[in-house]
Design an enzyme around this catalytic site. Structure first.
Site, PDB file in Angstrom:
ATOM      1  N   PRO A 120       4.369   2.641  43.625  1.00 45.47           N
ATOM      2  CA  PRO A 120       5.100   2.860  42.382  1.00 45.47           C
ATOM      3  C   PRO A 120       5.687   4.267  42.311  1.00 45.47           C
ATOM      4  CG  PRO A 120       2.754   3.070  41.991  1.00 45.47           C
ATOM      5  CD  PRO A 120       2.906   2.619  43.427  1.00 45.47           C
ATOM      6  N   CYS A 122      33.955  18.249  35.687  1.00 47.10           N
ATOM      7  CA  CYS A 122      35.331  17.774  35.653  1.00 47.10           C
ATOM      8  C   CYS A 122      35.446  16.369  36.239  1.00 47.10           C
ATOM      9  CB  CYS A 122      36.205  18.747  36.406  1.00 47.10           C
ATOM     10  SG  CYS A 122      36.017  20.391  35.728  1.00 47.10           S
TER      11      CYS A 122
HETATM   12  N1  LLP Z   1       8.983   1.814  47.887  1.00 45.95           N
HETATM   13  C1  LLP Z   1      10.196   1.736  48.459  1.00 45.95           C
HETATM   14  C2  LLP Z   1      10.298   1.279  49.846  1.00 45.95           C
HETATM   15  C3  LLP Z   1      11.351   2.066  47.715  1.00 45.95           C
HETATM   16  O1  LLP Z   1      12.546   1.952  48.283  1.00 45.95           O
HETATM   17  C4  LLP Z   1      11.215   2.509  46.379  1.00 45.95           C
HETATM   18  C5  LLP Z   1      12.384   2.879  45.580  1.00 45.95           C
HETATM   19  C6  LLP Z   1       9.920   2.609  45.834  1.00 45.95           C
HETATM   20  C7  LLP Z   1       8.826   2.241  46.613  1.00 45.95           C
HETATM   21  C8  LLP Z   1       9.666   3.058  44.415  1.00 45.95           C
HETATM   22  O2  LLP Z   1      10.227   2.158  43.507  1.00 45.95           O
HETATM   23  P1  LLP Z   1       9.973   2.327  41.929  1.00 45.95           P
HETATM   24  O3  LLP Z   1       8.521   2.064  41.668  1.00 45.95           O
HETATM   25  O4  LLP Z   1      10.372   3.703  41.570  1.00 45.95           O
HETATM   26  O5  LLP Z   1      10.860   1.315  41.323  1.00 45.95           O
HETATM   27  N2  LLP Z   1      17.517   5.817  41.909  1.00 45.95           N
HETATM   28  C9  LLP Z   1      17.271   4.531  41.289  1.00 45.95           C
HETATM   29  C10 LLP Z   1      16.023   3.884  41.820  1.00 45.95           C
HETATM   30  C11 LLP Z   1      16.055   3.730  43.331  1.00 45.95           C
HETATM   31  C12 LLP Z   1      14.784   3.138  43.889  1.00 45.95           C
HETATM   32  C13 LLP Z   1      14.775   3.237  45.372  1.00 45.95           C
HETATM   33  N3  LLP Z   1      13.572   2.772  46.009  1.00 45.95           N
HETATM   34  C14 LLP Z   1      17.207   4.719  39.779  1.00 45.95           C
HETATM   35  O6  LLP Z   1      17.382   5.838  39.314  1.00 45.95           O
HETATM   36  O7  LLP Z   1      17.047   3.745  39.049  1.00 45.95           O
END
Ligand code: LLP
Length: 419
Positions: free
Chosen positions: A277, A347
């Site tokens: 997470p 900008c």
């Molecule tokens: N594991 C892997 C292999 C991942 O690619 C990611 C996130 C995570 C874990 C963690 O996922 P989470 O629990 O945070 O959902 N920048 C985007 C989110 C990109 C997520 C990329 N991978 C945003 O701001 O919504």
């Protein structure tokens, strides 16, 4: 967000008024709550019941060393995606033995560094990577622990940019090819097969996509058993959503209760569960504090031009993401209160942080953009030669500066003029 509350009509981080932090450290400013980090961890810890659960914090969400240190002390591992992130884990005092290494483009130096550090596992995303990991391990005369990231082809029903478990995206290997690739891994003496993993997307607000994926993974694990491949862990990735507005959420307990029961039903209750997470560990533990520079009342639109911009929080620009906005010292909203688009000084027309928000604002007011603990600072840039903002961690009535504001000079200090 329980750790960001109004007291005496002023928004506080734990016991500290945000106005005080703005005065002392300036704006824009990222402000985090230590207790919020602890609470997020606790919700995963209790969800693990008496099972083997390893929480590998998806540190791309927020990789400030102080935050990694806090999680490391609480006992988390880390999901990393680069050699740089590995270096941060080590610098923060994290345990490399609890690190899983994800990502589709692992370079030789990164694989070497991870083997040297002794990571728990490589989450291998392609056959070519499997061969490279095996070669590097052989050369270093060590065994590389590997898990295959499989793509279960399920729809996480989230934004397409953050949905990663569908057939046509770049992550993992198609699940139907996994048995063959595991057989190849079995034949490579420098590899040690330890697990299987998937990550289906981010900001997921339903259990069913996880269970669909789990179903397919269980079938795979049972098939692998027949093939003589015995896994010790199952990594279901990250992805649990947070509340940006009024989303209904899946809690770690809801998710894991279902996961444990499905595993038990299939005689797989002994497997260690790994989760990765990111957002749900930090997202609501932070706000982006900003000041109104100007108000601009137009014929069709009103703009509040604030000192934070898309370089500080790119999520609205990139994903059309909605972050709630609070005035730090709010005035009552009436029928005549205007609606503002909150925009930054950059900008680009895409430089907006929030749209159509009814707020009784004056020039110089402080506002807080909520849920900015995840994918805010880590996605920040210096576009328009804007120094990246400072980061503060509040602990009760204590304030820790965990990253000072960048200086303008430092932004081009390493650049060279021509002879
Ligand atoms: N594991 C892997 C292999 C991942 O690619 C990611 C996130 C995570 C874990 C963690 O996922 P989470 O629990 O945070 O959902 N920048 C985007 C989110 C990109 C997520 C990329 N991978 C945003 O701001 O919504």
């Amino acid at each position: 967000a329980p750790h960001f509350q109004f007291q005496n009509n002023t928004l506080h981080a734990e016991q500290i008024p945000l106005s005080k932090l703005a005065e002392e450290f300036g704006t824009p400013l990222y402000v985090y709550s230590r207790q919020a980090l602890r609470d997020a961890w606790e919700s995963y810890r209790v969800a693990g019941q008496d099972r083997k659960l390893l929480v590998c914090y998806g540190m791309k969400a927020n990789s400030n060393l102080a935050i990694l240190q806090e999680f490391a002390r609480l006992g988390t591992g880390f999901d990393i995606v680069s050699g740089g992130e590995l270096a941060r884990v080590i610098a923060a005092g994290g345990d490399p033995g609890k690190v899983v290494f994800s990502g589709v483009g692992k370079q030789v130096w990164e694989i070497e560094a991870a083997l040297k550090a002794g990571v728990k596992c490589f989450n291998v995303e392609s056959e070519a990577e499997l061969e490279r990991v095996a070669q590097v391990a052989e050369r270093m005369n060590v065994k590389a622990p590997v898990s295959l990231r499989v793509n279960p082809d399920v729809d996480a029903r989230t934004h397409p940019y953050i949905s990663t478990g569908l057939k046509d995206n770049k992550f993992g290997v198609p699940i139907d090819q996994a048995p063959r690739i595991y057989a190849r891994a079995q034949a490579l003496p420098s590899l040690n097969i330890v697990g299987v993993d998937c990550h289906i997307g981010s900001q997921i607000t339903e259990v069913s996509p996880y269970l669909d994926a789990l179903d397919k993974l269980i079938k795979l694990i049972l098939a692998l058993k027949e093939q003589g491949v015995n896994l010790t862990h199952l990594d279901l990735g990250g992805g649990l959503g947070i509340r940006y507005t009024d989303e209904t959420l899946v809690t770690p307990t809801q998710l894991l209760t279902e996961v444990f029961s499905a595993l038990d039903t299939n005689g797989l209750g002994h497997l260690e569960i790994v989760l990765e997470p990111g957002r749900s560990m930090v997202g609501n533990a932070g706000v982006l504090l900003s000041r109104v520079e100007y108000l601009k009342h137009g014929e069709t639109k009103n703009f509040a031009i604030i000192d934070a911009a898309m370089n500080d929080l790119i999520r609205p620009t990139l994903y059309d993401a909605w972050h709630s906005v609070e005035a730090v010292e709010p005035r009552p909203v009436t029928e005549t209160t205007p609606r503002y688009d909150l925009v930054g000084p950059i900008c680009e027309s895409g430089d907006w942080l929030a749209r159509d928000r009814q707020l009784e604002l004056k020039q110089g007011d402080l506002i807080a953009i909520m849920s900015a603990g995840a994918y805010a600072f880590t996605m920040a840039s210096q576009y328009n030669t804007r120094p990246r903002a400072a980061e503060i961690l509040v602990d009760g009535d204590q304030v820790h500066l965990i990253r000072p504001r960048e200086t303008v000079d430092s932004l081009f200090a390493t650049e060279r003029l021509l002879p």
